[in-house]
Design an enzyme around this catalytic site. Structure first.
Site, PDB file in Angstrom:
ATOM      1  N   ARG A  82      -7.553 -20.580   4.370  1.00  0.00           N
ATOM      2  CA  ARG A  82      -6.368 -20.255   3.540  1.00  0.00           C
ATOM      3  C   ARG A  82      -6.501 -20.889   2.161  1.00  0.00           C
ATOM      4  O   ARG A  82      -6.076 -20.336   1.160  1.00  0.00           O
ATOM      5  CB  ARG A  82      -5.075 -20.704   4.235  1.00  0.00           C
ATOM      6  CG  ARG A  82      -3.830 -20.461   3.385  1.00  0.00           C
ATOM      7  CD  ARG A  82      -2.544 -20.436   4.199  1.00  0.00           C
ATOM      8  NE  ARG A  82      -2.363 -21.585   5.055  1.00  0.00           N
ATOM      9  CZ  ARG A  82      -2.041 -22.813   4.619  1.00  0.00           C
ATOM     10  NH1 ARG A  82      -1.864 -23.045   3.333  1.00  0.00           N
ATOM     11  NH2 ARG A  82      -1.903 -23.797   5.478  1.00  0.00           N
ATOM     12  N   TYR A 106       6.923   1.510  -8.496  1.00  0.00           N
ATOM     13  CA  TYR A 106       6.842   1.381  -7.042  1.00  0.00           C
ATOM     14  C   TYR A 106       8.126   0.753  -6.517  1.00  0.00           C
ATOM     15  O   TYR A 106       8.548  -0.301  -7.014  1.00  0.00           O
ATOM     16  CB  TYR A 106       5.616   0.545  -6.676  1.00  0.00           C
ATOM     17  CG  TYR A 106       5.415   0.475  -5.181  1.00  0.00           C
ATOM     18  CD1 TYR A 106       5.000   1.592  -4.472  1.00  0.00           C
ATOM     19  CD2 TYR A 106       5.689  -0.685  -4.479  1.00  0.00           C
ATOM     20  CE1 TYR A 106       4.843   1.551  -3.099  1.00  0.00           C
ATOM     21  CE2 TYR A 106       5.529  -0.736  -3.099  1.00  0.00           C
ATOM     22  CZ  TYR A 106       5.110   0.383  -2.420  1.00  0.00           C
ATOM     23  OH  TYR A 106       4.967   0.340  -1.057  1.00  0.00           O
ATOM     24  N   ASP A 139       0.424  -2.672 -13.128  1.00  0.00           N
ATOM     25  CA  ASP A 139       0.070  -2.191 -11.799  1.00  0.00           C
ATOM     26  C   ASP A 139      -0.896  -1.021 -12.029  1.00  0.00           C
ATOM     27  O   ASP A 139      -0.499   0.050 -12.499  1.00  0.00           O
ATOM     28  CB  ASP A 139       1.331  -1.756 -11.052  1.00  0.00           C
ATOM     29  CG  ASP A 139       1.048  -1.306  -9.618  1.00  0.00           C
ATOM     30  OD1 ASP A 139      -0.096  -0.894  -9.336  1.00  0.00           O
ATOM     31  OD2 ASP A 139       1.976  -1.350  -8.787  1.00  0.00           O
ATOM     32  N   LYS A 183      -4.587   1.473  -1.203  1.00  0.00           N
ATOM     33  CA  LYS A 183      -4.669   2.855  -1.660  1.00  0.00           C
ATOM     34  C   LYS A 183      -6.136   3.234  -1.971  1.00  0.00           C
ATOM     35  O   LYS A 183      -6.925   3.355  -1.074  1.00  0.00           O
ATOM     36  CB  LYS A 183      -3.752   3.060  -2.859  1.00  0.00           C
ATOM     37  CG  LYS A 183      -2.344   2.444  -2.669  1.00  0.00           C
ATOM     38  CD  LYS A 183      -1.538   3.113  -1.563  1.00  0.00           C
ATOM     39  CE  LYS A 183      -0.322   2.310  -1.111  1.00  0.00           C
ATOM     40  NZ  LYS A 183       0.599   1.918  -2.170  1.00  0.00           N
TER      41      LYS A 183
END
Ligand code: PLP
Length: 365
Positions: free
Chosen positions: A43, A95, A166, A191
């Site tokens: 992490r 979005y 974006d 995507k």
């Protein structure tokens, strides 16, 4: 490595170079590492598969990349940088998850949100002088409006402000916001980067060293790290991004023109059509017009719903950017009721133009 075109970089980057190593970074399902080396706990220290993904996308965009568990996790890491009372500016079309996140923080009194039309370039450059976060999305979802990034990203902004683009719909192949002066380019790798509807991942790319450290820190403390399998699949997807995009984009241009000639279609929104309101900016700023088409079925919501149920090859599904074509009526999505009721958003995949046209023709009939 020699200086490569993006097409070759996609294939060559992010590979192990030690003699005898596999050509692809293997999946390393590890949280914990033997102490004394580069890694301690994934992490914090990262993992080999995520780094391959980061290296490839960083090279395309011209910055340093941080991979996340989803596009929204990447978005949240940006909002995590804001101090209390920050001013956030969002596009009127973007979005819906980003709007939701911004609204929920506003309700808690964390920041103030205002919205500007994507194409209102002067309003954006004026807002840059006192906004703490300028969030742009171009082409926008789902209206496919193109923001004048060259002008907006180079306008003077408030000290410490963050300007994000974006870049999900354009992909790094069609648009590189950092080159226009953006601070961060963001991707939902779910995507086009993944490209096969089989993973969730996100990326932030920045060429500001301080910001890179900050968003990476945010990933660590919030635990928004990508999965081992997801990063592996995203790298696999990137290898063919140039081919997939080229094929789907060619088809999208032909389909947009064909749809434009159909009586059962009221309006087509595709940045490559001369009739598109921001076609001129799109032509000067993008290396390709993309694979997304929005069109309004004549007859409104009911007619559009019938088209969604009538398609056979095209899948009636919400996500986009995959090898298979997908379509949905956006106003049917909760929170999206402000959109034209008959607006269908089509993500063109890599099937043939003829088959996609025939499928739409029978569904529109
Ligand atoms: C899907 C999407 C997101 C959110 O990404 P997830 O991977 O679903 O979390 C953000 N922006 C755009 C433009 C998207 O299409």
């Amino acid at each position: 490595m020699p200086k490569l075109t993006m097409q070759s970089w996609l294939v060559a980057a992010g590979r192990p170079e030690d003699p005898g190593s596999p050509l692809n970074v293997p999946m390393v399902p590890a949280s914990n590492f033997d102490l004394g080396g580069k890694r301690i706990y994934s992490r914090d220290s990262g993992a080999p598969g995520w780094e391959a993904l980061e290296e490839i996308v960083a090279g395309l965009e011209g910055g340093d990349a941080v991979a996340f568990s989803s596009g929204m996790a990447a978005v949240a890491a940006v909002f995590d940088q804001l101090g209390r009372g920050a001013r956030v500016v969002l596009p009127d079309d973007c979005y819906h998850g980003v709007s939701e996140l911004a609204k929920s923080g506003e309700r808690k009194g964390l920041w103030q949100v205002s919205r500007l039309a994507v194409e209102a370039t002067d309003a954006w450059t004026a807002a840059a002088q006192d906004a703490d976060l300028l969030w742009l999305e171009s082409p926008s979802n789902p209206l496919l409006t193109v923001a004048d990034l060259r002008t907006i990203c180079s306008a003077p902004r408030k000290e410490g402000a963050i300007l994000v683009v974006d870049n999900t719909f354009a992909t790094p192949l069609n648009q590189r916001p950092l080159q226009f002066g953006a601070d961060i380019s963001m991707h939902s790798a779910t995507k086009f980067i993944g490209g096969h509807s089989d993973l969730l991942a996100g990326l932030l790319v920045t060429n500001r060293a301080g910001l890179y450290e900050q968003v990476r820190k945010s990933r660590t403390v919030n635990g928004a790290t990508p999965g081992t399998l997801e990063a592996f699949l995203a790298v696999r997807g990137l290898r063919t991004l140039a081919l997939r995009l080229e094929q789907a984009q060619e088809t999208a241009g032909r389909l947009a023109r064909w749809l434009d000639s159909c009586d059962s279609v009221e309006r087509v929104r595709y940045p490559g059509l001369e009739s598109h309101p921001t076609h001129a900016v799109a032509a000067s700023q993008l290396d390709g017009f993309g694979t997304m088409i929005s069109f309004d079925a004549a007859g409104g919501a009911e007619a559009a719903d019938r088209v969604c149920l009538g398609v056979k090859l095209i899948r009636h599904a919400t996500s986009l950017g995959s090898v298979e074509s997908t379509m949905e009526r956006r106003a049917a999505v909760p929170g999206q009721e402000h959109l034209p009721p008959g607006l269908l958003r089509l993500s063109v995949g890599i099937e043939s133009f003829e088959d996609l046209r025939d499928d739409l023709e029978q569904a529109l009939a």
